[in-house]
Design a protein around this motif. Structure first.
Motif, PDB file in Angstrom:
ATOM      1  N   VAL A 110      47.712  24.748  35.701  1.00 56.20           N
ATOM      2  CA  VAL A 110      48.207  25.995  34.960  1.00 56.20           C
ATOM      3  C   VAL A 110      49.550  25.805  34.369  1.00 56.20           C
ATOM      4  O   VAL A 110      49.763  25.869  33.168  1.00 56.20           O
TER       5      VAL A 110
ATOM      6  N   SER B 204      48.846  33.449  24.809  1.00 58.53           N
ATOM      7  CA  SER B 204      48.393  34.043  25.906  1.00 58.53           C
ATOM      8  C   SER B 204      47.468  33.027  26.744  1.00 58.53           C
ATOM      9  O   SER B 204      47.106  32.152  26.370  1.00 58.53           O
ATOM     10  N   GLY B 205      47.931  33.222  27.976  1.00 59.62           N
ATOM     11  CA  GLY B 205      47.161  32.093  28.847  1.00 59.62           C
ATOM     12  C   GLY B 205      48.022  30.824  29.307  1.00 59.62           C
ATOM     13  O   GLY B 205      47.491  29.734  29.798  1.00 59.62           O
TER      14      GLY B 205
ATOM     15  N   SER C 172      53.362  34.156  32.810  1.00 59.28           N
ATOM     16  CA  SER C 172      53.291  35.090  34.148  1.00 59.28           C
ATOM     17  C   SER C 172      53.576  34.162  35.250  1.00 59.28           C
ATOM     18  O   SER C 172      54.234  34.353  35.963  1.00 59.28           O
TER      19      SER C 172
HETATM   20  N1  LIG Z   1      45.417  33.716  40.662  1.00 57.97           N
HETATM   21  C1  LIG Z   1      44.850  33.013  39.857  1.00 57.97           C
HETATM   22  N2  LIG Z   1      43.765  32.275  40.119  1.00 57.97           N
HETATM   23  C2  LIG Z   1      43.130  31.663  39.046  1.00 57.97           C
HETATM   24  N3  LIG Z   1      43.806  31.664  37.745  1.00 57.97           N
HETATM   25  C3  LIG Z   1      44.729  32.099  37.495  1.00 57.97           C
HETATM   26  C4  LIG Z   1      45.534  32.828  38.349  1.00 57.97           C
HETATM   27  N4  LIG Z   1      46.539  33.443  37.820  1.00 57.97           N
HETATM   28  C5  LIG Z   1      46.647  33.093  36.395  1.00 57.97           C
HETATM   29  N5  LIG Z   1      45.594  32.034  36.246  1.00 57.97           N
HETATM   30  C6  LIG Z   1      45.145  31.372  35.218  1.00 57.97           C
HETATM   31  O1  LIG Z   1      46.341  30.771  34.680  1.00 57.97           O
HETATM   32  C7  LIG Z   1      46.518  30.715  33.229  1.00 57.97           C
HETATM   33  C8  LIG Z   1      47.682  31.074  32.920  1.00 57.97           C
HETATM   34  O2  LIG Z   1      48.052  32.523  33.447  1.00 57.97           O
HETATM   35  P1  LIG Z   1      49.348  33.461  33.187  1.00 57.97           P
HETATM   36  O3  LIG Z   1      48.973  34.837  33.425  1.00 57.97           O
HETATM   37  O4  LIG Z   1      50.482  32.792  33.438  1.00 57.97           O
HETATM   38  O5  LIG Z   1      49.225  33.593  31.205  1.00 57.97           O
HETATM   39  P2  LIG Z   1      50.224  34.130  30.507  1.00 57.97           P
HETATM   40  O6  LIG Z   1      50.998  33.103  29.612  1.00 57.97           O
HETATM   41  O7  LIG Z   1      51.256  35.134  31.253  1.00 57.97           O
HETATM   42  O8  LIG Z   1      49.313  35.050  29.474  1.00 57.97           O
HETATM   43  P3  LIG Z   1      49.695  36.537  28.998  1.00 57.97           P
HETATM   44  O9  LIG Z   1      50.466  36.139  27.784  1.00 57.97           O
HETATM   45  O10 LIG Z   1      47.897  36.587  28.284  1.00 57.97           O
HETATM   46  O11 LIG Z   1      50.034  37.460  30.184  1.00 57.97           O
HETATM   47  C9  LIG Z   1      45.443  31.311  32.655  1.00 57.97           C
HETATM   48  O12 LIG Z   1      44.444  30.439  32.181  1.00 57.97           O
HETATM   49  C10 LIG Z   1      45.000  32.218  34.045  1.00 57.97           C
HETATM   50  O13 LIG Z   1      43.594  32.364  33.856  1.00 57.97           O
END
Ligand SMILES: Nc1ncnc2c1ncn2[C@@H]1O[C@H](COP(=O)(O)OP(=O)(O)OP(=O)(O)O)[C@@H](O)[C@H]1O
Ligand SMILES: [Mg+2]
Lengths: 374, 302, 291
Positions: free
Chosen positions: A20, A40-41, A45
């Protein structure tokens, strides 16, 4: 003592074998407000949670205030976090919510009281201290969440889309409040958002992420003026930058000649080396296009196909003659007299034009940009 | 959320220990006992291994066969009736009626109290020769029946006690009904579907997960009924209400035949296991889940 | 023609009223019939025996406390108070250890990556479906080995190990519905996992905990088979056994005493039910609907 407050080096994170975060290195200076943006994704986060200690990196190092905290407990890192959903404790009053961390630390009662009241005053929560979260408005809850972070006097504040649950007007208000607070406390902050306005107005530095990698780091205006690649160019700025196909036709020390479907253009541009392929892309922000004034040179012509009047400004969608691409958007003054199907001539503010090679990387840079400064 | 496996294991340790000590071990031990002639009063060491003799014995044991038949009869009557009645009342209550809370309380109350000895005693009095029912019949000029003294009617009184407790199933149905989005019915109204049709086409399919849950719980509970028959009829007359759990208890703690009693309990276990297995196996044919429940229950529930 | 149409419209106009009338009619009649045995029990405890046998009404004509007075004395050397106290001695500790162990185990399942979690969860669910009679005899022999016969320990001790899968499952469901961010905030505020549980999660899922406590209370009040097997001295009997004993002794004659004591036996459950009805409903539906 260095001036950096948070340093990530080659941090990666994978969940069940899926990468990730794919190797992120980053410096956040003391007192700086850094904003993470990205689709997103993309891992915003996750990166924030790695800094918070809610996740542990698969590899790499995290250093906060000169201490290696890669594997430290979240509460031992000197960080505080404000969550998107506020994450207030519903069974506690506002006062207890704010005081909770200090109570866990076992601080003396009198000290806790004093601190909580000090924080409540800063955030104008004094009169709400005895309420439960349920009895608060969205903005008030958000302030409590921020208060809960402030009271711990952390080295670093972490915000994960803190305003996205608020309606538009409240969001604007809270944005200003966060900016004010940041100036006042001068605390290092990392802030995740989807909202361009938030990113542009709050950030000292924006980090654009894509699929677990950093695409570009820089001040808001740097990213806007000098996006390192097409992705960043498309992500920063609204409406998006228009992209037109072109071919490379030669360069001098400070300009590039390109060939488009409507003829050739000379773009002021420095440090351009010959691209691998002649196919390149011309990037034009809606605001660097205008209707050709009488006597001025026209660079492009086309037909207006749609007009959006927002009052203060007007967006016109123009289908260019000869070009094989989407209609381009131009930003006009609110009162501009245009109508549908009108044939228009457009002038490009050439020194604001962007060039990208076939691999989407910026081709050279604008003449007023000094890469050494970044 | 927490990745520390050691601490996590610490939290579930009570269950693991309790499961091994109070469930897994007795479960296996019970099967081992069922292969012996162990007696309650003797030392366990003096028991002899008798193989499947306890099980073959059942083939010759008329009491067992009677008990088995009675048990199936009891379950097959009570479970469908109780579910149907619970569903019917839930549907009626689900119309936007005033005072629904009041009725729900009134109907739910018996299933909370119904398992108690006190209620069983009241039941016994209600069906006694000079009890409430016979008095009521007498008032309208019908000669009373010796409810608890006749095989058929004794069973009837026990069945009625279980049906009386339809409230818990009803509450579950009611919650399931509430979860069905209103606009489905509005759409069906626009399509001109009649109420009855709406029930068959919308309500029932969407209620199948809840029906499934209720069905499993009712089957499992009905096969284990003990208090009612023990206190109201004592299993009689002529073993007409001698449900298997009653027989298991009496074989073990009245006649001290631990081996035979264990064998009986294993038969009961297998019966329940078969029924739940069939229910789980068949659910893909009739239980309709609106969304896929992605590993929401640790993936283990299904 | 037009006349019949208006008549028809008139009839249709009243249809909702008639419908509602019928529904209420059905509900009230069924409800009354269902609750009548309870009314009759309570009324009967204030009647004299002769009246119980001569009238099916539940309002006593000449209310008397005779049934309560004599019933309270019981036919044994102990008053009914002893049995009530005994019941509480069993039920209260049982409820407490059940709640504590169920919450702790549920938390482990809901929030931790534990080795073999799927298998353990399946076993947990299996305990819900496993008939208790299969375990009865080995458990009895085991507790006999422990020297626990004729004590309350066999009734209470297993509950300290979260043996009721139903309760654990119920709490897991509630925990899963909590936003993870709240617990993460607590971690950031400096809580260890146990503090997260006790200071944040447990207070927030209090309704579920209350449901578990109430169900366990009711079930334990109603429990008859276990005390029947494990308790042999009358002085340790809970109400359930005392009542059963009383019908064996005095049934033929003193129905009012038995009805009075039944009323008392049900009183705690009745009161709790009316006070806390919503927790029962929430508890029983959480497993079925959310699951
Ligand atoms: N605990 C976890 N277990 C498995 N996969 C995870 C976990 N946390 C996040 N992911 C995966 O990691 C990737 C990044 O997630 P993240 O939440 O960091 O994205 P984001 O940039 O914050 O997105 P958003 O803008 O939608 O909040 C995603 O594909 C998510 O499905
Ligand atoms: Mg995110």
């Amino acid at each position: 003592m260095t001036s950096s407050s948070v340093r990530l080096s080659a941090v990666t994170k994978s969940f069940n074998g899926t990468d990730v975060i794919k190797g992120v290195s980053l410096d956040v200076k003391k007192g700086e407000l850094v904003v993470f943006v990205g689709p997103s994704g993309c891992g915003k986060s996750t990166l924030l949670r790695l800094i918070a200690g809610l996740e542990t990196p698969t590899s790499g190092e995290i250093i906060i205030a000169d201490k290696d905290v890669t594997y430290a407990h979240p509460s031992k890192r000197g960080v505080a976090m404000v969550f998107q959903s506020y994450a207030l404790y519903p069974h506690m009053t506002v006062e207890d919510n704010i005081a909770f961390a200090l109570k866990i630390q076992g601080r003396p009662k009198a000290e806790i009281r004093a601190k909580v009241h000090e924080v409540a005053e800063i955030l104008q929560l004094d009169h709400l201290l005895q309420r439960r979260p349920k009895a608060l408005s969205g903005g008030q809850r958000q302030r409590v969440a921020i208060g809960r972070a402030i009271v711990r006097e952390p080295d670093v504040f972490l915000f994960d889309e803190p305003l996205s649950n608020l309606d538009a007007s409240l969001r604007g208000q809270m944005r200003v409040e966060i900016a004010r607070l940041h100036r006042k406390l001068g605390a290092t902050s990392v802030y995740v958002t989807h909202d361009q306005v938030e990113a542009m107005t709050l950030a000292d530095k924006i980090v654009v992420l894509r699929a677990g990698l950093v695409e570009q780091v820089g001040s808001p205006m740097t990213l806007y003026r000098h996006p390192a690649n097409l992705f960043v160019a498309g992500f920063i700025g609204s409406p998006r930058m228009n992209i037109l196909p072109a071919t490379f036709a030669g360069s001098t020390a400070d300009s590039v000649r390109i060939q488009t479907a409507q003829g050739s253009l000379i773009i002021p541009r420095k440090d351009v080396s010959k691209p691998a392929s002649d196919k390149i892309q011309l990037g034009l922000r809606p605001e660097s296009l205008s209707l050709t004034a009488p006597g001025a040179e026209a660079h492009l012509t086309g037909y207006v196909t749609l007009i959006e009047r927002l009052g203060g400004e007007t967006f016109a969608y123009v289908t260019l003659k000869e070009f094989d691409c989407e209609p381009i958007i131009i930003k006009l003054d609110g009162e501009t007299a245009v109508h549908n199907h009108q044939e228009v001539a457009l002038t490009i503010e050439l020194k604001r034009a962007h060039l990208f090679d076939a691999d989407d990387q910026a081709l050279g840079h604008a003449p007023d940009f000094d890469p050494a400064q970044v | 959320m927490f990745n520390d496996k050691k601490i996590g294991s610490l939290y579930v340790a009570p269950f693991v220990i309790g499961f091994l000590l109070f469930t897994a071990f007795p479960f296996v031990a019970s099967f081992v006992l069922s292969l012996t002639d162990a007696q309650l009063q003797d030392q366990l060491g003096s028991a002899n291994f008798t193989g499947i003799q306890n099980y073959t014995e059942m083939g010759r044991d008329a009491t067992f066969q009677k008990s088995l038949g009675v048990t199936f009869f009891y379950v097959f009557i009570t479970v469908p009736l109780k579910l149907a009645f619970a569903l019917f009342i839930a549907v009626v209550l689900n119309f936007k009626l005033r005072a629904i809370g009041f009725f729900r309380t009134a109907y739910y109350l018996p299933s909370i109290l119904g398992g108690s000895v006190a209620i069983a005693i009241v039941w016994r009095f209600v069906f006694a020769g000079d009890g409430l029912i016979n008095q009521a019949l007498e008032m309208i000029g019908i000669t009373g029946v010796n409810w608890l003294g006749e095989p058929n009617t004794a069973m009837f009184s026990i069945i009625l006690l279980r049906l009386w407790q339809f409230g818990s199933a009803m509450v579950v149905f009611l919650a399931g009904l509430k979860a069905i989005p209103e606009d489905l019915y509005e759409a069906a109204d626009l399509d001109g579907a009649s109420r009855l049709r709406q029930f068959w086409m919308i309500t029932l399919p969407l209620l199948t997960p809840v029906l499934f849950f209720n069905f499993i719980m009712q089957i499992v509970q009905a096969f284990q009924e003990f208090n009612g028959p023990y206190i109201i009829t004592g299993g009689g007359p002529l073993k007409s209400s001698y449900l298997l759990p009653l027989m298991i208890y009496e074989e073990g703690f009245k006649y001290f035949n631990l081996g035979y009693s264990s064998a009986l309990s294993w038969v009961l276990f297998v019966i329940i296991a078969v029924f739940t297995a069939i229910a789980f196996w068949s659910q893909k044919h009739w239980v309709f889940y609106a969304q896929d429940r992605e590993d929401k229950n640790g993936g283990a529930q299904k | 023609m037009s006349q019949s149409a208006t008549a028809d419209a008139g009839w249709r106009k009243h249809l909702p009223v008639i419908n509602a009338f019928m529904r209420y009619g059905i509900l009230i009649i069924i409800g009354f019939m269902m609750l009548y045995p309870l009314f009759w029990m309570i009324g009967g405890s204030f009647k004299n025996n002769q009246e119980i046998f001569s009238s099916i009404g539940f309002i006593p004509k000449e209310p008397t406390l005779d049934g309560f007075k004599k019933g309270w004395e019981t036919s044994t050397e102990y008053t009914f108070a002893t049995y009530l106290i005994n019941t509480m001695k069993i039920v209260v500790p049982k409820v407490i250890v059940t709640v504590i162990s169920s919450v702790i185990v549920a938390y482990g399942f809901a929030r931790f990556a534990i080795p073999g979690r799927k298998l353990l969860f399946a076993l947990l669910m299996a305990t819900v479906l496993l008939p208790k009679s299969v375990l009865l005899i080995p458990q009895y022999l085991m507790f006999r080995e422990f020297g626990w016969l004729d004590t309350y320990l066999p009734l209470i001790a297993p509950q300290a190990f979260a043996v009721e899968g139903f309760f654990v499952f119920m709490i897991i469901q509630f925990m899963r519905s909590l936003p993870m961010e709240m617990e993460e905030a607590a971690v950031m505020d400096g809580c260890n996992s146990f503090q997260v549980l006790t200071l944040v999660v447990a207070p927030v899922i209090l309704p579920a905990i209350i449901s578990v406590a109430l169900f366990q209370f009711m079930w334990s009040m109603n429990d008859f088979l276990q005390p029947l097997i494990y308790l042999s001295s009358v002085e340790k009997y809970p109400v359930a056994l005392a009542l059963k004993m009383s019908i064996d002794v005095t049934e033929a004659t003193s129905w009012n005493e038995i009805l009075a004591m039944s009323t008392i036996a049900l009183a705690p459950s009745l009161i709790l039910f009316f006070v806390a009805q919503r927790y029962f409903v929430e508890g029983i539906t959480s497993g079925a609907v959310k699951g």
